[in-house]
Design a protein around this motif. Structure first.
Motif: not given
Ligand SMILES: NC(=O)c1ccc[n+]([C@@H]2O[C@H](COP(=O)([O-])OP(=O)(O)OC[C@H]3O[C@@H](n4cnc5c(N)ncnc54)[C@H](OP(=O)(O)O)[C@@H]3O)[C@@H](O)[C@H]2O)c1
Length: 355
Positions: A3-5, A7, A24, A30-33, A63, A76, A78
């Motif tokens: 998955k791509k990181k 934000a 979600y 993949d939501v990292v921020a 979150r 991070e 992103v």
């Protein structure tokens, strides 16, 4: 597939919350921020949540939101940014992310009319992604910005595309009845809208024509060419939570009959459906035969499968004569006309190998 990181910018706002909901457990991202202004720094999604049609699961509820700093996002790792920033802030931040090599999918109007930025509505103009290549060349680390349109324009353009293609109709009038969530949170003061309709939304009518012509136009030899379509709009704000209703009119000679118009809407399908993108509605346009549909309360969340709820545009009350055409159209402003539009754009870019 890795998955791509990702934000989310403006994650405490109406569009940002939709992003959080729609991304979600997403198969590609993949939501990292989660970012917002310093006012929201340290708050949780549960603290800011305003979406009444979504049950916030425990994982999302807890979150935390952070401030917005391009350098932090770069550190991070992103790769993809979903922006729900106000336009007066978005331009600089989105440019900063793109210069750092990130792919930005934005709802803000800051870059919509730039000569190398597509206003992407993939069912209509997926070929406009070609402009990304030009943008990449001028950005320091090869990132880019892709916009989606103003919320009213997105729904309208999806509705007009089959009519332009099948019948060559080019002159449209539209009156809109736009929901409160379209003005962000907290939006319009309650005393101004309770029992009332506001017959003015700043800059909206101009955007309908300018963005509509760009979206329905073409891209070739390194530049956009506008469609000759004309959209004369009168926009109002009404006391409805979600869903922009639009009354569309066209005058002309040899207008198609109602069943031909309904068939053109029903048969409309494009690249996102061909690729079965996760957020693509199986049917981009749903035709309601009942005399009292579409309604915001009943039809805003139209669209299937589950991930595409709110992504279909609903039309109804199709009426034609030899020299006129009228119908109503409904679009969910924060889903198809907002966050969902950007998610679909990012899914397309990913599947086309652009990310
Ligand atoms: N609402 C719609 O139907 C719709 C549809 C299509 C496009 N759009 C566009 O999408 C964008 C967002 O709209 P919205 O309705 O979600 O607005 P909103 O509810 O007012 O949310 C704005 C978001 O931006 C954040 N923000 C504000 N100033 C900031 C700053 N200086 N730095 C970092 N973050 C900042 C806010 O954070 P705080 O909460 O911390 O202030 C909030 O998260 C706008 O450009 C709008 O025109 C909206």
């Amino acid at each position: 597939m890795t998955k791509k990181k990702a934000a989310i910018l403006g994650s405490s706002g109406m569009i940002g919350q939709r992003f959080a909901q729609m991304l979600y457990d997403h198969p590609y991202f993949d939501v990292v921020a989660l970012c917002a202004s310093d006012r929201s720094n340290g708050r949780t999604l549960a603290d800011v949540w305003k979406l009444s049609d979504v049950e916030l699961c425990d994982e999302l509820a807890g979150r935390r939101i952070q401030g917005t700093a391009v350098g932090d996002l770069a550190r991070e790792g992103v790769e993809v940014v979903f922006s729900g920033l106000p336009s007066d802030v978005a331009g600089e931040v989105e440019d900063g992310c793109a210069e750092e090599g990130m792919a930005v999918f934005s709802n803000a109007s800051s870059h919509r009319m730039d000569p190398d930025t597509p206003i992407l509505v993939p069912e209509i103009n997926h070929q406009h992604m070609e402009a990304i290549g030009i943008q990449r060349e001028r950005r320091r680390k090869g990132g880019f910005v892709v916009n989606n349109a103003n919320c009213s324009v997105t729904g309208l353009a999806v509705g007009l595309k089959p009519l332009v293609d099948a019948f060559g109709i080019l002159d449209f009038n539209v009156a809109t009845y736009q929901a409160l969530s379209g003005a962000g949170y907290p939006g319009v003061p309650s005393v101004d809208i309770q029992g009332n309709i506001l017959p003015y939304i700043s800059k909206e009518e101009e955007k309908m024509n300018a963005e509509g012509r760009k979206i329905l136009g073409s891209f070739g030899e390194g530049r956009f060419s506008n469609s000759p379509v004309s959209i004369l709009a009168s926009c109002t704000r009404v006391n409805v939570r979600d869903g922009h209703l639009e009354a569309v009119f066209a005058k002309g000679s040899d207008m198609p009959d109602e069943s031909a118009v309904a068939s053109a809407f029903e048969g409309f399908s494009s690249r996102p459906q061909e690729l079965a993108l996760p957020t693509a509605p199986e049917k981009p346009i749903i035709v309601r035969p009942e005399p009292d549909r579409p309604q915001p309360l009943l039809d805003s969340l139209a669209g299937s499968p589950d991930r595409a709820r709110g992504m279909a545009v609903t039309v109804g009350r199709i009426r034609t004569s030899s020299d006129s055409l009228r119908f109503f159209l409904l679009v969910h402003n924060t889903i198809r006309g907002g966050a969902g539009g950007s998610v679909l754009n990012a899914e397309l870019a990913h599947r086309e190998g652009i990310l």
